[in-house]
Design a protein around this motif. Sequence first.
Motif, PDB file in Angstrom:
ATOM      1  N   ASN A  49      37.786  26.037  43.165  1.00  0.00           N
ATOM      2  CA  ASN A  49      36.490  26.588  42.610  1.00  0.00           C
ATOM      3  C   ASN A  49      35.664  27.629  43.503  1.00  0.00           C
ATOM      4  O   ASN A  49      35.234  28.331  42.891  1.00  0.00           O
ATOM      5  CB  ASN A  49      35.384  25.386  42.166  1.00  0.00           C
ATOM      6  CG  ASN A  49      35.910  24.464  41.290  1.00  0.00           C
ATOM      7  OD1 ASN A  49      36.517  24.821  40.433  1.00  0.00           O
ATOM      8  ND2 ASN A  49      35.435  23.086  41.321  1.00  0.00           N
ATOM      9  N   GLU A  50      35.851  27.431  44.807  1.00  0.00           N
ATOM     10  CA  GLU A  50      35.471  28.163  45.716  1.00  0.00           C
ATOM     11  C   GLU A  50      36.253  29.554  46.017  1.00  0.00           C
ATOM     12  O   GLU A  50      36.057  30.733  46.068  1.00  0.00           O
ATOM     13  CB  GLU A  50      35.085  27.446  47.164  1.00  0.00           C
ATOM     14  CG  GLU A  50      34.032  26.497  46.893  1.00  0.00           C
ATOM     15  CD  GLU A  50      33.633  25.737  48.216  1.00  0.00           C
ATOM     16  OE1 GLU A  50      33.949  26.359  49.383  1.00  0.00           O
ATOM     17  OE2 GLU A  50      33.456  24.628  48.039  1.00  0.00           O
ATOM     18  N   ASP A  51      37.730  29.231  45.943  1.00  0.00           N
ATOM     19  CA  ASP A  51      38.723  30.268  46.207  1.00  0.00           C
ATOM     20  C   ASP A  51      39.956  29.890  45.467  1.00  0.00           C
ATOM     21  O   ASP A  51      40.487  29.177  45.944  1.00  0.00           O
ATOM     22  CB  ASP A  51      38.960  30.404  47.579  1.00  0.00           C
ATOM     23  CG  ASP A  51      39.757  31.629  47.916  1.00  0.00           C
ATOM     24  OD1 ASP A  51      40.789  31.913  47.109  1.00  0.00           O
ATOM     25  OD2 ASP A  51      39.543  32.279  49.079  1.00  0.00           O
ATOM     26  N   PRO A  52      40.146  30.730  44.233  1.00  0.00           N
ATOM     27  CA  PRO A  52      41.438  30.253  43.373  1.00  0.00           C
ATOM     28  C   PRO A  52      42.635  30.548  44.294  1.00  0.00           C
ATOM     29  O   PRO A  52      43.721  29.637  43.775  1.00  0.00           O
ATOM     30  CB  PRO A  52      41.176  31.169  42.358  1.00  0.00           C
ATOM     31  CG  PRO A  52      39.904  31.984  42.288  1.00  0.00           C
ATOM     32  CD  PRO A  52      39.330  31.901  43.579  1.00  0.00           C
ATOM     33  N   GLN A  53      42.703  30.976  45.524  1.00  0.00           N
ATOM     34  CA  GLN A  53      43.943  31.330  45.837  1.00  0.00           C
ATOM     35  C   GLN A  53      44.346  30.041  46.898  1.00  0.00           C
ATOM     36  O   GLN A  53      45.581  29.750  47.367  1.00  0.00           O
ATOM     37  CB  GLN A  53      43.942  32.355  46.876  1.00  0.00           C
ATOM     38  CG  GLN A  53      43.685  33.797  46.150  1.00  0.00           C
ATOM     39  CD  GLN A  53      43.689  34.985  47.062  1.00  0.00           C
ATOM     40  OE1 GLN A  53      43.371  34.889  48.218  1.00  0.00           O
ATOM     41  NE2 GLN A  53      44.017  36.161  46.494  1.00  0.00           N
ATOM     42  N   ILE A  54      43.478  29.254  47.106  1.00  0.00           N
ATOM     43  CA  ILE A  54      43.735  28.042  47.687  1.00  0.00           C
ATOM     44  C   ILE A  54      44.586  27.012  46.780  1.00  0.00           C
ATOM     45  O   ILE A  54      43.991  26.648  45.675  1.00  0.00           O
ATOM     46  CB  ILE A  54      42.549  27.419  48.532  1.00  0.00           C
ATOM     47  CG1 ILE A  54      42.845  26.313  49.556  1.00  0.00           C
ATOM     48  CG2 ILE A  54      41.498  26.685  47.273  1.00  0.00           C
ATOM     49  CD1 ILE A  54      43.406  27.161  50.865  1.00  0.00           C
ATOM     50  N   ASN A  55      45.405  26.238  47.420  1.00  0.00           N
ATOM     51  CA  ASN A  55      46.014  25.288  46.880  1.00  0.00           C
ATOM     52  C   ASN A  55      46.496  24.190  47.651  1.00  0.00           C
ATOM     53  O   ASN A  55      46.348  24.492  48.921  1.00  0.00           O
ATOM     54  CB  ASN A  55      47.344  25.837  45.826  1.00  0.00           C
ATOM     55  CG  ASN A  55      48.371  26.598  46.811  1.00  0.00           C
ATOM     56  OD1 ASN A  55      48.749  25.845  47.778  1.00  0.00           O
ATOM     57  ND2 ASN A  55      48.751  27.770  46.389  1.00  0.00           N
ATOM     58  N   LEU A  56      47.051  23.006  47.351  1.00  0.00           N
ATOM     59  CA  LEU A  56      47.531  21.903  47.907  1.00  0.00           C
ATOM     60  C   LEU A  56      48.530  22.339  49.019  1.00  0.00           C
ATOM     61  O   LEU A  56      48.378  21.739  50.219  1.00  0.00           O
ATOM     62  CB  LEU A  56      47.723  20.679  46.857  1.00  0.00           C
ATOM     63  CG  LEU A  56      48.242  19.538  47.523  1.00  0.00           C
ATOM     64  CD1 LEU A  56      46.985  19.109  48.657  1.00  0.00           C
ATOM     65  CD2 LEU A  56      48.469  18.423  46.870  1.00  0.00           C
TER      66      LEU A  56
END
Length: 128
Positions: free
Chosen positions: A4-11
């Motif tokens: 939600n804060e940064d769409p580029q971050i993922n697991l």
Amino acid sequence: MLQNEDPQINLRTVRYYTQIGMLPPLELAGNKRVYTDNHLHVVRAILVLSKSGETLASAQEKLAGLPMEEIVKIGENLRMYQSDQLLRNETHVVSEDVILSVSPRISPVLKEKMIETVTRLLQEEGHI
């Protein structure tokens, strides 16, 4: 939550940060490994540092040994790098290489001094 804060971050990215030691190992809650608020604060700080031009290695070096209060302060700046925040700011193109994004909370006098100072520094270094 972080997406939600940064769409580029993922697991996968978060796991990589853990693998290279930027994030502490997951904590146990019962028999499950979980991310805590501290993990979220560290990831936010990593995002801020990387968005401000730091390499992962230099971000890791900066965060190493910092108390959590300092890491939280760094992470709180993430909003500055989000597009909706940038859209609310005034943008001043100083040169083709430098753009200043200034919050409306900055006084007009200070804003003008900032633009003049950055322009002068770029001129002194031959960038304009």
